[in-house]
Design a protein around this motif. Structure first.
Motif, PDB file in Angstrom:
ATOM      1  N   GLN A 195      37.819  33.448  44.449  1.00 11.61           N
ATOM      2  CA  GLN A 195      38.489  32.397  43.491  1.00 11.61           C
ATOM      3  C   GLN A 195      38.503  31.235  44.161  1.00 11.61           C
ATOM      4  N   SER A 196      38.605  30.157  43.291  1.00 11.69           N
ATOM      5  CA  SER A 196      38.762  28.738  44.123  1.00 11.69           C
ATOM      6  C   SER A 196      38.272  27.848  43.252  1.00 11.69           C
ATOM      7  N   GLY A 197      38.989  27.838  41.911  1.00  8.42           N
ATOM      8  CA  GLY A 197      38.625  26.726  41.117  1.00  8.42           C
ATOM      9  C   GLY A 197      37.162  26.407  40.512  1.00  8.42           C
ATOM     10  N   HIS A 212      40.192  40.752  47.477  1.00 14.70           N
ATOM     11  CA  HIS A 212      40.072  39.532  46.754  1.00 14.70           C
ATOM     12  C   HIS A 212      40.511  38.391  47.490  1.00 14.70           C
ATOM     13  N   TYR A 220      50.852  25.346  29.257  1.00 12.63           N
ATOM     14  CA  TYR A 220      50.345  26.982  29.221  1.00 12.63           C
ATOM     15  C   TYR A 220      49.717  27.109  27.888  1.00 12.63           C
ATOM     16  N   GLN A 226      50.449  44.077  41.599  1.00 15.87           N
ATOM     17  CA  GLN A 226      50.381  43.391  42.797  1.00 15.87           C
ATOM     18  C   GLN A 226      51.780  43.590  43.629  1.00 15.87           C
ATOM     19  N   LEU A 264      49.696  41.604  48.023  1.00 17.96           N
ATOM     20  CA  LEU A 264      49.203  40.011  48.265  1.00 17.96           C
ATOM     21  C   LEU A 264      49.424  39.748  49.661  1.00 17.96           C
ATOM     22  N   MET A 309      36.875  35.079  39.744  1.00 17.34           N
ATOM     23  CA  MET A 309      38.416  35.217  39.277  1.00 17.34           C
ATOM     24  C   MET A 309      38.310  33.745  38.399  1.00 17.34           C
ATOM     25  N   PHE A 310      39.035  33.621  37.391  1.00 16.27           N
ATOM     26  CA  PHE A 310      39.347  32.334  36.676  1.00 16.27           C
ATOM     27  C   PHE A 310      40.975  32.582  36.560  1.00 16.27           C
ATOM     28  N   GLY A 311      41.669  31.688  37.122  1.00 15.30           N
ATOM     29  CA  GLY A 311      42.967  31.437  37.091  1.00 15.30           C
ATOM     30  C   GLY A 311      43.558  30.281  36.273  1.00 15.30           C
ATOM     31  N   ARG A 312      43.488  29.162  36.976  1.00 19.31           N
ATOM     32  CA  ARG A 312      44.279  27.902  36.638  1.00 19.31           C
ATOM     33  C   ARG A 312      43.211  27.533  35.119  1.00 19.31           C
ATOM     34  N   LEU A 342      51.575  23.695  36.193  1.00 24.22           N
ATOM     35  CA  LEU A 342      51.261  25.083  36.290  1.00 24.22           C
ATOM     36  C   LEU A 342      52.602  26.003  36.802  1.00 24.22           C
ATOM     37  N   PHE A 343      53.421  25.312  37.510  1.00 22.85           N
ATOM     38  CA  PHE A 343      54.654  26.159  38.054  1.00 22.85           C
ATOM     39  C   PHE A 343      55.818  25.592  37.545  1.00 22.85           C
TER      40      PHE A 343
HETATM   41  C1  LIG Z   1      51.165  29.735  38.196  1.00 25.42           C
HETATM   42  C2  LIG Z   1      50.266  30.533  38.990  1.00 25.42           C
HETATM   43  C3  LIG Z   1      50.770  31.771  39.758  1.00 25.42           C
HETATM   44  C4  LIG Z   1      50.151  32.485  40.486  1.00 25.42           C
HETATM   45  N1  LIG Z   1      50.716  33.854  40.961  1.00 25.42           N
HETATM   46  C5  LIG Z   1      49.747  34.521  41.678  1.00 25.42           C
HETATM   47  C6  LIG Z   1      50.360  35.521  42.135  1.00 25.42           C
HETATM   48  O1  LIG Z   1      51.537  36.051  42.028  1.00 25.42           O
HETATM   49  N2  LIG Z   1      49.591  36.539  42.864  1.00 25.42           N
HETATM   50  C7  LIG Z   1      48.290  36.114  43.279  1.00 25.42           C
HETATM   51  O2  LIG Z   1      47.674  36.967  43.767  1.00 25.42           O
HETATM   52  N3  LIG Z   1      47.722  35.290  42.772  1.00 25.42           N
HETATM   53  C8  LIG Z   1      48.424  34.152  41.939  1.00 25.42           C
HETATM   54  N4  LIG Z   1      47.767  33.046  41.484  1.00 25.42           N
HETATM   55  C9  LIG Z   1      46.470  32.886  41.688  1.00 25.42           C
HETATM   56  C10 LIG Z   1      45.787  33.357  40.502  1.00 25.42           C
HETATM   57  O3  LIG Z   1      46.097  34.583  40.179  1.00 25.42           O
HETATM   58  C11 LIG Z   1      44.380  33.393  40.366  1.00 25.42           C
HETATM   59  O4  LIG Z   1      43.739  34.480  41.490  1.00 25.42           O
HETATM   60  C12 LIG Z   1      43.987  31.861  40.983  1.00 25.42           C
HETATM   61  O5  LIG Z   1      44.507  31.015  40.330  1.00 25.42           O
HETATM   62  C13 LIG Z   1      42.496  32.044  40.546  1.00 25.42           C
HETATM   63  O6  LIG Z   1      41.637  30.833  41.212  1.00 25.42           O
HETATM   64  P1  LIG Z   1      41.444  29.348  40.285  1.00 25.42           P
HETATM   65  O7  LIG Z   1      42.945  29.353  39.721  1.00 25.42           O
HETATM   66  O8  LIG Z   1      40.922  28.572  41.411  1.00 25.42           O
HETATM   67  O9  LIG Z   1      40.543  29.822  39.348  1.00 25.42           O
HETATM   68  C14 LIG Z   1      48.535  32.277  40.759  1.00 25.42           C
HETATM   69  C15 LIG Z   1      48.124  31.192  40.008  1.00 25.42           C
HETATM   70  C16 LIG Z   1      48.894  30.325  39.159  1.00 25.42           C
HETATM   71  C17 LIG Z   1      48.271  29.062  38.763  1.00 25.42           C
END
Ligand SMILES: Cc1cc2nc3c(=O)[nH]c(=O)nc-3n(C[C@H](O)[C@H](O)[C@H](O)COP(=O)(O)O)c2cc1C
Length: 225
Positions: A142-144, A110, A204, A9, A73, A166-169, A195-196
């Motif tokens: 994405q969106s939780g 995305h 984590y 990215q 991004l 996509m799943f992130g958090r 998270l941060f």
């Molecule tokens: C700690 C953290 C850092 C992230 N950093 C980036 C990033 O650098 N670039 C990006 O596109 N998304 C970033 N994201 C978003 C995630 O890649 C992911 O797409 C998003 O969390 C998915 O959605 P969800 O958390 O609602 O499932 C980050 C998410 C978190 C929690």
């Protein structure tokens, strides 16, 4: 990883990454996206053209380093976001940008689904229809999401479209997330606050596996012994 692709990215450094004091951050104007942050330096046309070339060079470097692709991004206040963002309904200029991306035949786009909470939950009527129409390739969203909403997004509204959730958090709080999705198990909530956090594994690597997942591992171990 087997049968996987890896994309780098590319983004432009911003205050959060560099610290408020040390950096001169550039943008479309002197108005910063966040009132908490110092004013940005308005970019000249020359600087914009140079930045485009910086992206080109970074993409070539990534290809040379072995990445399968790159993505830019364009969210969370990054430079591209600063140039495209309008408060309120921004669908018009995004449709234009997405159509141009479609012309370039890029691999995917995305997007973050706008989740406007209403009394009955999520606003469903508009969703990302404008993007599904403007872009013919795969769309990552994405969106939780939980598994139910993820399945709905993939199967229901645009069943013929390649939509990838996509799943992130939730990956942070559910080390067995894939298993939970496969078996329709509840997700453990994540801690937004952790998270941060830096220099700490809290939030984590300290979440528990589900008892169902651990049970399946036990069964597998017994079968193998
Ligand atoms: C700690 C953290 C850092 C992230 N950093 C980036 C990033 O650098 N670039 C990006 O596109 N998304 C970033 N994201 C978003 C995630 O890649 C992911 O797409 C998003 O969390 C998915 O959605 P969800 O958390 O609602 O499932 C980050 C998410 C978190 C929690």
């Amino acid at each position: 990883m087997r049968a996987s692709y890896i994309f780098a990215q590319l983004c432009v450094l911003k205050h959060e990454m560099l610290g408020k004091e040390v950096a001169i951050i550039r943008g479309p104007s002197t108005i910063s996206l966040d009132t908490d942050l110092p004013a940005t330096k308005a970019m000249t046309i020359e600087e914009i053209k140079d930045t485009v070339q910086d992206f080109v060079r970074a993409a070539k470097n990534a290809a040379e380093a072995g990445f399968d692709g790159v993505e830019l991004l364009g969210a969370t206040g990054d430079l591209i976001d600063a140039f495209t963002q309008l408060k309120g309904n921004a669908a018009l200029q995004f449709t234009d940008a997405i159509k141009r991306a479609d012309d370039l035949k890029i691999a995917y786009i995305h997007l973050t689904e706008p989740r406007i909470a209403e009394s009955n939950g999520i606003r469903e009527n508009e969703w990302l229809d404008f993007a599904c129409t403007a872009f013919r390739g795969p769309i990552l969203v994405q969106s939780g999401y939980d598994s139910k909403l993820a399945r709905k997004r993939v199967d229901e509204r645009h069943p013929d479209k390649d939509i990838v959730v996509m799943f992130g958090r939730y990956f942070t709080s559910n080390p067995d997330l894939v298993f939970r999705i496969q078996h329709d198990l509840e997700f453990t909530p994540y801690s937004q606050q952790d998270l941060f956090a830096t220099k700490s594994f809290k939030g984590y690597t300290d979440y528990a596996f589900s008892k169902e997942y651990l049970g399946s591992l036990n069964m597998l171990t017994q079968l193998l012994c």
